[in-house]
Design an enzyme around this catalytic site. Structure first.
Site, PDB file in Angstrom:
ATOM      1  N   GLU A 293      -0.726  -8.780   3.845  1.00 54.36           N
ATOM      2  CA  GLU A 293      -0.400  -9.073   5.254  1.00 54.36           C
ATOM      3  C   GLU A 293      -1.591  -9.033   6.198  1.00 54.36           C
ATOM      4  OE1 GLU A 293      -0.284  -4.567   5.199  1.00 54.36           O
ATOM      5  OE2 GLU A 293       0.117  -6.200   3.787  1.00 54.36           O
TER       6      GLU A 293
ATOM      7  N   CYS B 168       0.837  -1.202   0.000  1.00 55.43           N
ATOM      8  CA  CYS B 168       0.000   0.000   0.000  1.00 55.43           C
ATOM      9  C   CYS B 168       0.876   1.258   0.000  1.00 55.43           C
ATOM     10  CB  CYS B 168      -0.973  -0.021   1.168  1.00 55.43           C
ATOM     11  SG  CYS B 168      -2.385   1.094   0.965  1.00 55.43           S
TER      12      CYS B 168
ATOM     13  N   HIS C 298      -2.886  -5.289   0.372  1.00 52.27           N
ATOM     14  CA  HIS C 298      -2.402  -5.670   1.700  1.00 52.27           C
ATOM     15  C   HIS C 298      -2.406  -7.186   1.897  1.00 52.27           C
ATOM     16  CE1 HIS C 298      -2.051  -1.814   3.860  1.00 52.27           C
ATOM     17  NE2 HIS C 298      -3.127  -1.411   3.218  1.00 52.27           N
TER      18      HIS C 298
END
Length: 283
Positions: A195, A99, A193
């Site tokens: 993660e 991001c 994202h």
């Protein structure tokens, strides 16, 4: 782990989902690279510093988190964050970012960032498609011809730096993944994202509910809450096909192993090639 959230955003995120963006990354890295020693710094803060006796060149890798910073605004926070990334490039230490991490690397290497021209990309980036270069790039190994990923952002890369490689995009955001080489360093990054889990997607929606309503993606906060509640429910029961069908999601998001593909691939490249191999551009 370079966490570029402001202290205020850090606090708000902890209040929402129990952890800052950097703490989420540390948890994921602990799963993907058990036993690795990880340090967290906050380059956005005025008093940020590396651990005593350490230099950026002494690390195997640097990871950059997401952030609410707007890189096209000239502030002390953006200046510090971009300066840090330029130091990472100069150190030769390979880096990965998601991001805002991609946006920071873009600006540090001479590219530009702007507000999203096609509007808010919220909850999930849909139908991300690798470019020809992306299909052959190890960052996206294992990703199908099109895929979705967690995403929530109001800014995007406008122009990649000279020599950068566009790896993936979609209808909303042209630059969804890229490789950037600058000043002797290499960066692999994505606009989405990988993660974050579904609980953090729901938390991000709730934190940005006003923006979602303003963007016309919801009629009111109750609509945001209804959607976020379904995302939360799928987080608790990821095998519920009814919820996945209702939300239009598949295993690229509901299966953590698949969702983490880019992070796992970057760490795998470090393990397989070492920093010298990545800097040399080996594929």
């Amino acid at each position: 782990m370079a966490e570029s959230e402001t202290p205020e955003a850090r606090h708000e995120r902890r209040e929402s989902v129990g952890r800052s963006s950097g703490e989420t990354y540390l948890d994921i890295l602990g799963k993907l690279a058990p036993g690795a020693a990880c340090d967290r710094i906050k380059p956005v803060d005025a008093d940020a510093a590396l651990p005593s006796g350490m230099s950026l060149a002494g690390f195997d890798a640097v990871f950059l988190t997401g952030s609410p910073l707007h890189l096209y605004e000239e502030t002390a926070e953006t200046r510090r964050t971009v300066a840090f990334m330029r130091s990472v490039f100069a150190s030769g230490t390979p880096a990965f970012g998601s991001c805002a991490g991609l946006q920071v690397a873009t600006v540090a290497a001479g590219g530009t960032v702007r507000a999203n021209r096609r509007g808010f990309e919220a909850a999930f980036a849909r139908r991300i498609t690798p470019t020809e270069a992306g299909r052959a790039h190890p960052l996206l190994a294992g990703r199908p011809a099109t895929y979705d990923a967690p995403a929530i952002h109001t800014d995007e890369v406008e122009v990649l730096p000279p020599g950068a490689m566009l790896l993936a995009g979609n209808r909303v955001t042209t630059v969804q993944a890229a490789e950037i080489r600058f000043d002797g360093g290499v960066f692999w990054g994505v606009q989405y994202h990988p993660e974050i889990g579904l609980d953090e997607v729901a938390g991000a929606m709730r934190r940005q509910a006003d923006g979602l309503v303003k963007a016309g993606l919801a009629r009111g906060k109750e609509d945001v809450e209804a959607y976020a509640s379904q995302v939360d429910a799928l987080h608790r029961e990821p095998t519920r096909r009814d919820l996945a069908w209702r939300l239009g999601l598949d295993q690229q998001i509901t299966d953590e192993r698949l969702r983490l593909a880019e992070l796992r691939n970057f760490i795998g490249a470090l393990t397989r090639l070492g920093r010298e191999g990545l800097l040399a551009g080996d594929r």
